[in-house]
Design an enzyme around this catalytic site. Structure first.
Site, PDB file in Angstrom:
ATOM      1  N   GLY A   1       0.869  -1.429  -0.076  1.00 39.70           N
ATOM      2  CA  GLY A   1       0.046   0.067   0.076  1.00 39.70           C
ATOM      3  C   GLY A   1       0.802   1.425  -0.001  1.00 39.70           C
ATOM      4  CB  ALA A   2       4.204   1.679  -1.180  1.00 39.57           C
TER       5      ALA A   2
ATOM      6  NE  ARG B   1      -6.127  -1.847  -4.400  1.00 40.53           N
ATOM      7  CZ  ARG B   1      -7.291  -1.285  -3.795  1.00 40.53           C
ATOM      8  NH1 ARG B   1      -8.497  -2.063  -4.002  1.00 40.53           N
ATOM      9  NH2 ARG B   1      -7.428  -0.326  -3.099  1.00 40.53           N
TER      10      ARG B   1
ATOM     11  CG  ASP C   1      -6.485  -6.822  -4.466  1.00 33.65           C
ATOM     12  OD1 ASP C   1      -6.367  -6.847  -3.476  1.00 33.65           O
ATOM     13  OD2 ASP C   1      -7.348  -6.801  -5.246  1.00 33.65           O
ATOM     14  CB  VAL C   2      -2.609  -7.406   0.023  1.00 35.18           C
ATOM     15  CG1 VAL C   2      -1.477  -6.492  -0.198  1.00 35.18           C
ATOM     16  CG2 VAL C   2      -3.918  -6.601   0.728  1.00 35.18           C
TER      17      VAL C   2
ATOM     18  CE1 TYR D   1      -9.365   0.508   9.199  1.00 38.13           C
ATOM     19  CE2 TYR D   1      -9.728   1.879  11.251  1.00 38.13           C
ATOM     20  CZ  TYR D   1      -9.121   1.343  10.244  1.00 38.13           C
ATOM     21  OH  TYR D   1      -7.773   1.722  10.214  1.00 38.13           O
TER      22      TYR D   1
ATOM     23  CB  VAL E   1      -2.922   9.611   9.612  1.00 41.33           C
ATOM     24  CG1 VAL E   1      -1.751  10.322   8.989  1.00 41.33           C
ATOM     25  CG2 VAL E   1      -2.655   8.810  11.036  1.00 41.33           C
TER      26      VAL E   1
ATOM     27  CD  GLU F   1      -5.206   9.139  -2.004  1.00 36.09           C
ATOM     28  OE1 GLU F   1      -5.428   8.079  -2.316  1.00 36.09           O
ATOM     29  OE2 GLU F   1      -4.030   9.736  -2.641  1.00 36.09           O
TER      30      GLU F   1
HETATM   31  P1  NAP Z   1      -4.550   5.701   2.287  1.00 37.76           P
HETATM   32  O1  NAP Z   1      -4.016   7.063   1.856  1.00 37.76           O
HETATM   33  O2  NAP Z   1      -6.065   5.540   1.614  1.00 37.76           O
HETATM   34  O3  NAP Z   1      -3.642   4.731   1.604  1.00 37.76           O
HETATM   35  C1  NAP Z   1      -4.111   2.999   1.624  1.00 37.76           C
HETATM   36  C2  NAP Z   1      -3.098   2.384   0.743  1.00 37.76           C
HETATM   37  O4  NAP Z   1      -3.284   0.850   0.998  1.00 37.76           O
HETATM   38  C3  NAP Z   1      -2.950   2.725  -0.603  1.00 37.76           C
HETATM   39  O5  NAP Z   1      -1.568   2.839  -0.937  1.00 37.76           O
HETATM   40  C4  NAP Z   1      -3.792   1.623  -1.440  1.00 37.76           C
HETATM   41  O6  NAP Z   1      -3.107   1.535  -2.593  1.00 37.76           O
HETATM   42  C5  NAP Z   1      -3.414   0.556  -0.306  1.00 37.76           C
HETATM   43  N1  NAP Z   1      -4.427  -0.516  -0.497  1.00 37.76           N
HETATM   44  C6  NAP Z   1      -5.755  -0.533  -0.199  1.00 37.76           C
HETATM   45  N2  NAP Z   1      -6.068  -1.811  -0.453  1.00 37.76           N
HETATM   46  C7  NAP Z   1      -5.163  -2.600  -1.020  1.00 37.76           C
HETATM   47  C8  NAP Z   1      -5.119  -4.044  -1.596  1.00 37.76           C
HETATM   48  N3  NAP Z   1      -6.350  -4.543  -1.563  1.00 37.76           N
HETATM   49  N4  NAP Z   1      -4.021  -4.401  -1.963  1.00 37.76           N
HETATM   50  C9  NAP Z   1      -2.884  -3.493  -2.027  1.00 37.76           C
HETATM   51  N5  NAP Z   1      -2.837  -2.384  -1.463  1.00 37.76           N
HETATM   52  C10 NAP Z   1      -3.872  -1.715  -0.947  1.00 37.76           C
HETATM   53  O7  NAP Z   1      -4.904   5.446   3.740  1.00 37.76           O
HETATM   54  P2  NAP Z   1      -3.725   5.526   4.958  1.00 37.76           P
HETATM   55  O8  NAP Z   1      -4.265   6.413   6.025  1.00 37.76           O
HETATM   56  O9  NAP Z   1      -2.383   5.940   4.466  1.00 37.76           O
HETATM   57  O10 NAP Z   1      -3.793   3.886   5.304  1.00 37.76           O
HETATM   58  C11 NAP Z   1      -2.548   3.309   5.713  1.00 37.76           C
HETATM   59  C12 NAP Z   1      -2.771   1.953   6.490  1.00 37.76           C
HETATM   60  O11 NAP Z   1      -2.739   3.027   7.956  1.00 37.76           O
HETATM   61  C13 NAP Z   1      -4.086   1.403   6.671  1.00 37.76           C
HETATM   62  O12 NAP Z   1      -3.890  -0.028   7.294  1.00 37.76           O
HETATM   63  C14 NAP Z   1      -4.887   1.954   7.778  1.00 37.76           C
HETATM   64  O13 NAP Z   1      -6.092   1.011   8.310  1.00 37.76           O
HETATM   65  C15 NAP Z   1      -3.919   2.451   8.586  1.00 37.76           C
HETATM   66  N6  NAP Z   1      -4.280   3.718   9.663  1.00 37.76           N
HETATM   67  C16 NAP Z   1      -4.780   4.755   9.004  1.00 37.76           C
HETATM   68  C17 NAP Z   1      -5.250   5.878   9.789  1.00 37.76           C
HETATM   69  C18 NAP Z   1      -5.590   7.183   9.352  1.00 37.76           C
HETATM   70  O14 NAP Z   1      -6.204   8.161  10.149  1.00 37.76           O
HETATM   71  N7  NAP Z   1      -5.548   7.646   8.018  1.00 37.76           N
HETATM   72  C19 NAP Z   1      -4.921   5.736  11.365  1.00 37.76           C
HETATM   73  C20 NAP Z   1      -4.344   4.619  11.773  1.00 37.76           C
HETATM   74  C21 NAP Z   1      -4.136   3.593  10.870  1.00 37.76           C
HETATM   75  P3  NAP Z   1      -4.104   1.134  -3.992  1.00 37.76           P
HETATM   76  O15 NAP Z   1      -5.396   1.782  -3.724  1.00 37.76           O
HETATM   77  O16 NAP Z   1      -3.124   1.772  -4.958  1.00 37.76           O
HETATM   78  O17 NAP Z   1      -4.045  -0.265  -3.791  1.00 37.76           O
END
Ligand code: NAP
Length: 259
Positions: A15-16, A40, A66-67, A159, A192, A195
């Protein structure tokens, strides 16, 4: 003891292509690591490559993944060129939330997507990568936790459940790895700005923006900084759990909204 150097180490981030994962790629690049990046949206990963090399990455290799697709995960990892196979650090970051509904009004396909990505996807990736780490006798796994794993919030039901599962999988893995030098960390954050909310509300930018209104959220760089800190501790130090929030957040439920 001196800090663990990431120079030329292989760091695999799932998910980079956005948010915390992309910030981790930049932070590990600055440490001189070799970056293995998956998501993805591979076009996004490709567009990051030059900047990451300029930021100090020793090498970058990106691939579409796609994980949720176990066979595809196994194929992709087994098919890595020899110079990319010996993964030193795995950042299990790919994850998402969908919807914010009361459980009986929630959409089963949203639940499946969250469970398949946040829990099963993490397992599909971890199994082959950790097996390699055990064989080589070195490695560090970082799983993305959340304040949501400590305390649920209204509409967060599934979630929060997936993140609670990550917490215990993390604890179990650390026990399984006792007697090896492989480290396991759960780095959890509160709000955080990424997206994340746009994905949760299926592209409704206005609703997503409201989540961060009148609050100073964490940035993805704040979380990446904590992850790099955990990974660069001396080899005998295992940072089991980090939970970080903005100063405007006490837990999943309590916020200081300035309005
Ligand atoms: P984000 O900006 O939406 O990024 C999510 C990333 O995960 C994207 O790069 C997306 O890439 C990838 N992803 C989603 N489904 C996937 C799949 N099936 N296979 C491969 N990659 C996938 O969200 P983020 O806030 O950075 O979230 C990253 C992590 O931090 C998540 O585990 C989330 O639960 C956790 N987190 C977020 C927050 C917050 O408030 N934002 C707080 C605590 C923890 P593609 O769509 O290109 O595949």
């Amino acid at each position: 003891m001196s800090k663990y150097s990431l120079k030329d180490r292989i760091v695999f981030i799932t998910g980079a292509s956005a948010g915390i994962g992309a910030a981790c790629a930049r932070a590990f690049a600055a440490e001189g690591a070799r970056l293995l990046l998956a998501a993805r949206r591979v076009d996004r990963l490709e567009s990051m490559e030059v900047d990451l090399l300029e930021a100090g990455a020793a090498a970058v290799h990106v691939f579409a993944l796609d994980v949720r697709d176990r066979a595809a995960v196994e194929r992709a990892l087994a098919g890595l060129r020899a110079e990319w196979r010996e993964i030193d650090v795995l950042v299990n970051n790919a994850g998402l939330s969908r919807g914010l509904d009361k459980l009986w009004q929630g959409q089963p396909q949203d639940w499946e997507e969250m469970i398949d990505t946040n829990v099963k996807g993490l397992l599909w990736v971890s199994r082959p990568v950790v097996a390699g780490m055990v064989e080589r006798g070195r490695g560090h796994v970082v799983n993305l936790g959340s304040t949501a794993q400590e305390l649920a919030y209204p509409g967060g039901n599934v979630y929060c459940g997936t993140k609670a599962a990550v917490k215990l999988i993390n604890d179990g893995l650390r026990q399984d790895l006792m007697g090896t030098p492989i480290r396991v960390s759960d780095v959890g954050a509160g709000m955080v700005e990424t997206e994340f909310s746009e994905v949760r509300f299926r592209g409704d930018k206005e609703r997503a923006a409201k989540v961060y209104q009148n609050i100073t959220p964490l940035t993805p760089e704040d979380v990446a900084d904590a992850i790099v800190w955990a990974v660069t501790r001396p080899p005998h130090v295992n940072v089991a759990h980090i939970l970080m929030t903005t100063i405007d957040q006490a837990n999943s439920l309590v916020f200081n909204r300035k309005s």
